[in-house]
Design an enzyme around this catalytic site. Structure first.
Site, mmCIF file in Angstrom:
data_model
loop_
_atom_site.group_PDB
_atom_site.id
_atom_site.type_symbol
_atom_site.label_atom_id
_atom_site.label_comp_id
_atom_site.label_asym_id
_atom_site.label_seq_id
_atom_site.Cartn_x
_atom_site.Cartn_y
_atom_site.Cartn_z
ATOM 1 N N GLU A 268 8.528 1.591 20.257
ATOM 2 C CA GLU A 268 7.103 1.277 20.332
ATOM 3 C C GLU A 268 6.803 0.035 19.506
ATOM 4 O O GLU A 268 7.513 -0.259 18.530
ATOM 5 C CB GLU A 268 6.266 2.463 19.825
ATOM 6 C CG GLU A 268 6.627 2.925 18.436
ATOM 7 C CD GLU A 268 6.194 4.356 18.141
ATOM 8 O OE1 GLU A 268 5.819 5.073 19.082
ATOM 9 O OE2 GLU A 268 6.257 4.747 16.963
ATOM 10 N N LYS B 88 5.483 -2.366 16.731
ATOM 11 C CA LYS B 88 5.126 -2.161 15.316
ATOM 12 C C LYS B 88 3.791 -2.855 15.067
ATOM 13 O O LYS B 88 3.725 -4.071 14.926
ATOM 14 C CB LYS B 88 6.203 -2.708 14.391
ATOM 15 C CG LYS B 88 5.977 -2.381 12.919
ATOM 16 C CD LYS B 88 7.141 -2.865 12.074
ATOM 17 C CE LYS B 88 6.935 -2.467 10.617
ATOM 18 N NZ LYS B 88 5.720 -3.079 10.030
ATOM 19 N N ASP C 107 0.446 -4.346 13.527
ATOM 20 C CA ASP C 107 0.147 -5.032 12.265
ATOM 21 C C ASP C 107 -1.213 -4.553 11.783
ATOM 22 O O ASP C 107 -2.232 -5.238 11.925
ATOM 23 C CB ASP C 107 0.158 -6.551 12.469
ATOM 24 C CG ASP C 107 0.290 -7.294 11.143
ATOM 25 O OD1 ASP C 107 0.139 -8.512 11.132
ATOM 26 O OD2 ASP C 107 0.541 -6.632 10.107
ATOM 27 N N GLU D 45 -1.594 3.888 13.334
ATOM 28 C CA GLU D 45 -2.002 2.597 12.791
ATOM 29 C C GLU D 45 -3.442 2.295 13.193
ATOM 30 O O GLU D 45 -3.787 2.347 14.382
ATOM 31 C CB GLU D 45 -1.072 1.499 13.320
ATOM 32 C CG GLU D 45 -1.028 0.260 12.471
ATOM 33 C CD GLU D 45 -0.023 0.384 11.321
ATOM 34 O OE1 GLU D 45 0.493 1.496 11.114
ATOM 35 O OE2 GLU D 45 0.224 -0.631 10.657
ATOM 36 N N TYR E 49 1.538 7.288 15.940
ATOM 37 C CA TYR E 49 2.985 7.078 16.033
ATOM 38 C C TYR E 49 3.789 8.210 15.403
ATOM 39 O O TYR E 49 5.026 8.131 15.349
ATOM 40 C CB TYR E 49 3.401 5.744 15.392
ATOM 41 C CG TYR E 49 3.077 5.590 13.919
ATOM 42 C CD1 TYR E 49 2.212 4.600 13.490
ATOM 43 C CD2 TYR E 49 3.639 6.415 12.958
ATOM 44 C CE1 TYR E 49 1.912 4.427 12.154
ATOM 45 C CE2 TYR E 49 3.353 6.268 11.626
ATOM 46 C CZ TYR E 49 2.481 5.265 11.225
ATOM 47 O OH TYR E 49 2.184 5.112 9.887
ATOM 48 N N LYS F 17 12.908 5.024 16.959
ATOM 49 C CA LYS F 17 13.111 6.329 16.337
ATOM 50 C C LYS F 17 14.035 7.173 17.212
ATOM 51 O O LYS F 17 13.913 7.150 18.446
ATOM 52 C CB LYS F 17 11.776 7.068 16.158
ATOM 53 C CG LYS F 17 10.800 6.359 15.247
ATOM 54 C CD LYS F 17 9.457 7.055 15.224
ATOM 55 C CE LYS F 17 8.470 6.294 14.351
ATOM 56 N NZ LYS F 17 7.102 6.840 14.433
ATOM 57 N N LYS G 233 12.297 -6.365 13.018
ATOM 58 C CA LYS G 233 11.278 -7.382 12.780
ATOM 59 C C LYS G 233 11.484 -8.578 13.706
ATOM 60 O O LYS G 233 12.618 -8.951 14.014
ATOM 61 C CB LYS G 233 11.331 -7.846 11.325
ATOM 62 C CG LYS G 233 11.214 -6.719 10.306
ATOM 63 C CD LYS G 233 9.810 -6.179 10.220
ATOM 64 C CE LYS G 233 8.942 -7.049 9.355
ATOM 65 N NZ LYS G 233 7.620 -6.440 9.098
ATOM 66 N N CYS H 79 4.169 -21.627 -22.185
ATOM 67 C CA CYS H 79 3.316 -20.944 -21.206
ATOM 68 C C CYS H 79 2.047 -21.758 -20.946
ATOM 69 O O CYS H 79 1.348 -22.135 -21.901
ATOM 70 C CB CYS H 79 2.950 -19.554 -21.730
ATOM 71 S SG CYS H 79 1.742 -18.673 -20.713
ATOM 72 N N CYS I 76 -1.058 -19.403 -22.507
ATOM 73 C CA CYS I 76 -1.248 -19.128 -23.939
ATOM 74 C C CYS I 76 -0.431 -20.053 -24.841
ATOM 75 O O CYS I 76 -0.534 -19.966 -26.065
ATOM 76 C CB CYS I 76 -0.924 -17.672 -24.254
ATOM 77 S SG CYS I 76 0.850 -17.290 -24.226
ATOM 78 N N CYS J 168 7.096 -15.865 -20.302
ATOM 79 C CA CYS J 168 6.279 -16.153 -21.485
ATOM 80 C C CYS J 168 6.584 -15.099 -22.541
ATOM 81 O O CYS J 168 6.618 -13.903 -22.253
ATOM 82 C CB CYS J 168 4.799 -16.114 -21.111
ATOM 83 S SG CYS J 168 3.694 -16.058 -22.534
ATOM 84 N N CYS K 139 -0.955 -13.240 -24.641
ATOM 85 C CA CYS K 139 -1.178 -14.029 -23.421
ATOM 86 C C CYS K 139 -2.245 -13.397 -22.518
ATOM 87 O O CYS K 139 -2.098 -12.247 -22.098
ATOM 88 C CB CYS K 139 0.123 -14.176 -22.647
ATOM 89 S SG CYS K 139 -0.024 -15.216 -21.190
#
Length: 674
Positions: free
Chosen positions: A113, A115, A117, A173, A225, A291, A315, A409, A412, A427, A433
């Site tokens: 299926e 993915k 966003d 989703e 899903y 899956k 991806k 830094c 600071c 730092c 800081c």
């Protein structure tokens, strides 16, 4: 049920069926004006007979009052993330692993299926009615966004049909379509408001609205899903695709582009098909989820620490563009790490305008040979995080400049140190800081540090915002009168906080060392330092070679400690803390029993213990010479599992590590009272 009530219920059922045909089947049975007439008829009947209005009526989708904030909810079943595959080889290796672990399957079916966003959501139905919707959060605990999710037309407030279980949690989703996103941004610009960066950003912002009327105006969508908790009165079908189909018949929308494919070749064909179709889809996707279709093998395959072994996200490759690198600036993180950030000529990448991108660290800048003024290639890695891939050398001019990390830094002005064998510059002004202020204070008051009850993250943020607390020593200057001025802070609450701060003055040397937040100095190292030096003054004056003589202190930790105590700003704060009255007794080093079965062993604690806390158990084990760690590995000797033990127990069993119940452990300790 009288005739009016029956008429109202009949209208609700009819509207629910039309919603199902429109949102789930994508096959509307009536026109929009006809639907509107039915809805208007229901509104008028309910208005004339308010005693019959119920929360699950279609007219009540935007009936809630704005909330003051979001409530945290612990998931009944954790919401795991997925492992990623970035290439066909990665996907092939996933398929090969399943074949090796499931030799009984000659062919492996996968439910494939898109993915989406968007944002993962858990919907909880009880007796067929939607009672709660929560975000994924950290996978264990999410936020209650029921008031906003109820406004999403494609999510049924009541399941249709029959045979659904008493408790049903479905997961999916929440997203915003491309068309809705464009319309929303147009309205934002017309109002003079800032446009959203992308549909996911818009969907996330919408779900976090406290007023559900705003959410209703933005027209979010939903595809399911998976599932979470399901009561035992409904036996799961044998296949994932069959579960999804059943959920669909109960009125829950599923992705129309989902398919069942066979083997790695089937996965590749689906990938090629969807990638070609991607630009024409009405919503944004960043890959494909595969899956295992056979549910009965899920338990057998189990989970890693964060993801199921029976699923993977393939991806899509990132999109790349060219733009000018205007400058490289330094960002100081909450842990003091210095990160170079590329300031770019704004450019659109995958539908998002990018003006900043990470350069990770100086080693990466040198490796990629990126210079200020270059034309650079920018990519949205995984379609999410913008990064600079490298320069376009053919476009380089003589006016480009090389970048160098600052020696002090930029926030600071404390000394910047580079960690040995790492690319991290940090730092060293941790107590002073401003960039590290929030983290330093949160760490300072935490349970294992000074353990100041009542000083939570929100109160610390308030104190920082009003400027009353800049450094940890400022906490000891707070008064009841001043704290009472804060929003939602009554005098009694203020008194409790002040009392807790005063009580924290009596501590231990180990806790005091730990609360300073010296890089790489954790709870165990702080205890070793306290036992070794017995005096804070001696620790402050110790040189690297003296520090290395302490158990578990190597060159990097020694340098971090030495540099920390060289910074004038840190010394000022420490002096303020000591003047405030923080004190401790001389550390007493407990004798270790060589006869204990835990002497020299690596132990992990997981789950809830009935006889004492895990902190107390850890202290007992360490007193017997054990090393207590937070993660399970092949080097772990024992895992002590209390109630509701989770992924650590699963991993221990997979690695063959000896698992002890609480009673087993107490027996070995000689404390079991039966």
């Amino acid at each position: 049920m009288n005739s009016i009530e029956q008429q109202i219920q009949a209208l609700r059922d009819e509207i629910a069926q039309h919603n199902y045909a429109y949102y789930v089947l994508d096959d509307p049975q009536i026109s929009d004006p006809q639907y509107d007439a039915l809805y208007h008829q229901l509104v008028e009947l309910e208005k004339a007979n308010p005693q019959y209005i119920t929360p699950d009526s279609p007219t009540q989708r935007v009936g809630d009052q704005p909330l003051a904030g979001f409530k945290s909810v612990k998931h009944a079943v954790p919401m795991f993330s997925l492992d990623n595959a970035f290439s066909q080889d990665d996907l092939g290796n996933f398929h090969k692993r399943l074949h090796e672990r499931l030799p009984s399957l000659s062919e492996i079916e996968y439910a494939a299926e898109p993915k989406m966003d968007g944002l993962a959501i858990n919907l909880r139905y009880e007796h067929g009615k939607l009672i709660q919707a929560t975000t994924r959060g950290d996978g264990t605990t999410g936020e209650d966004v029921t008031h906003n999710v109820r406004t999403i037309q494609s999510i049924p407030l009541c399941l249709i049909g029959r045979g659904w279980p008493e408790v049903l949690e479905v997961r999916g989703e929440v997203f915003m379509s491309k068309q809705t996103f464009e319309q929303l941004n147009q309205k934002q610009l017309e109002k003079g408001d800032k446009a959203f960066a992308n549909p996911r950003n818009a969907a996330a912002g919408t779900l976090r609205q406290l007023d559900p009327k705003i959410s209703a105006q933005r027209h979010l969508s939903f595809y399911l899903y998976g599932w979470g908790e399901i009561s035992s009165d409904w036996p799961l079908p044998q296949k994932y695709s069959e579960v999804i189909q059943q959920l669909r018949t109960w009125g829950l929308p599923t992705n129309p582009d989902a398919e069942v494919v066979v083997g790695d070749q089937g996965m590749q064909r689906y990938y090629d098909k969807l990638q070609a179709k991607r630009v024409d889809l009405p919503y944004e996707i960043d890959g494909i989820v595969y899956k295992l279709n056979a549910i009965d093998h899920y338990h057998e395959l189990g989970f890693t620490a964060k993801a199921p072994r029976w699923a993977i996200a393939r991806k899509f490759p990132a999109e790349e563009v060219w733009t000018e690198l205007l400058d490289i600036e330094i960002q100081v993180g909450r842990t003091g790490a210095l990160t170079p950030v590329a300031r770019l000529q704004p450019v659109a990448v995958g539908g998002v305008t990018v003006s900043n991108a990470t350069l990770h660290n100086q080693d990466e800048i040198i490796r990629k040979d990126v210079r200020i003024g270059d034309t650079v290639i920018v990519r949205r890695a995984g379609d999410v995080i913008p990064e600079v891939v490298g320069p376009v050398l053919s476009k380089r001019t003589e006016h480009v400049r090389c970048f160098a990390m600052p020696s002090h830094c930029p926030v600071c002005h404390s000394e910047v140190i580079k960690e040995h064998d790492k690319a991290v510059y940090r730092c060293s002004g941790g107590l002073f800081c401003p960039a590290q202020r929030k983290r330093a204070l949160q760490h300072f008051v935490s349970r294992k540090a000074l353990d100041i009850q009542g000083l939570g993250d929100k109160l610390i943020e308030q104190l920082i915002d009003v400027g009353w607390v800049k450094h940890p020593d400022d906490l000891f200057k707070l008064t009841v009168e001043r704290l009472s001025q804060l929003e939602r802070m009554a005098e009694k609450s203020a008194q409790n906080v002040v009392d807790a701060i005063q009580n924290a003055k009596e501590t231990t040397l180990a806790r005091f060392i730990y609360c300073l937040g010296i890089p790489e100095v954790g709870e165990v190292t702080a205890k070793n330092l306290a036992n070794h030096f017995q005096s804070f003054e001696k620790l402050m004056q110790a040189h690297a070679e003296q520090l290395i003589a302490v158990k578990d202190v190597g060159e990097i930790v020694a340098e971090n400690i030495e540099t920390f105590f060289k910074q004038a700003h840190n010394l000022e704060v420490i002096e303020g803390l000591l003047q405030a009255g923080i004190h401790w007794p001389v550390p007493q080093v407990a004798a270790v029993s060589a006869d204990s079965p835990f002497t020299g062993k690596v132990v992990v604690l997981t789950g809830s213990l009935q006889q004492g806390s895990r902190t107390q158990a850890k202290q007992k084990l360490e007193a017997l010479g054990a090393t207590v760690t937070g993660s399970v590995s092949a080097k772990t000797d024992f895992v002590i599992a209390g109630e509701k033990a989770g992924s650590k127990l699963t991993k221990a069993q997979a690695l063959g590590v000896t698992v002890l119940t609480e009673q087993d452990w107490l027996t070995m300790m000689g404390e079991n009272n039966g």
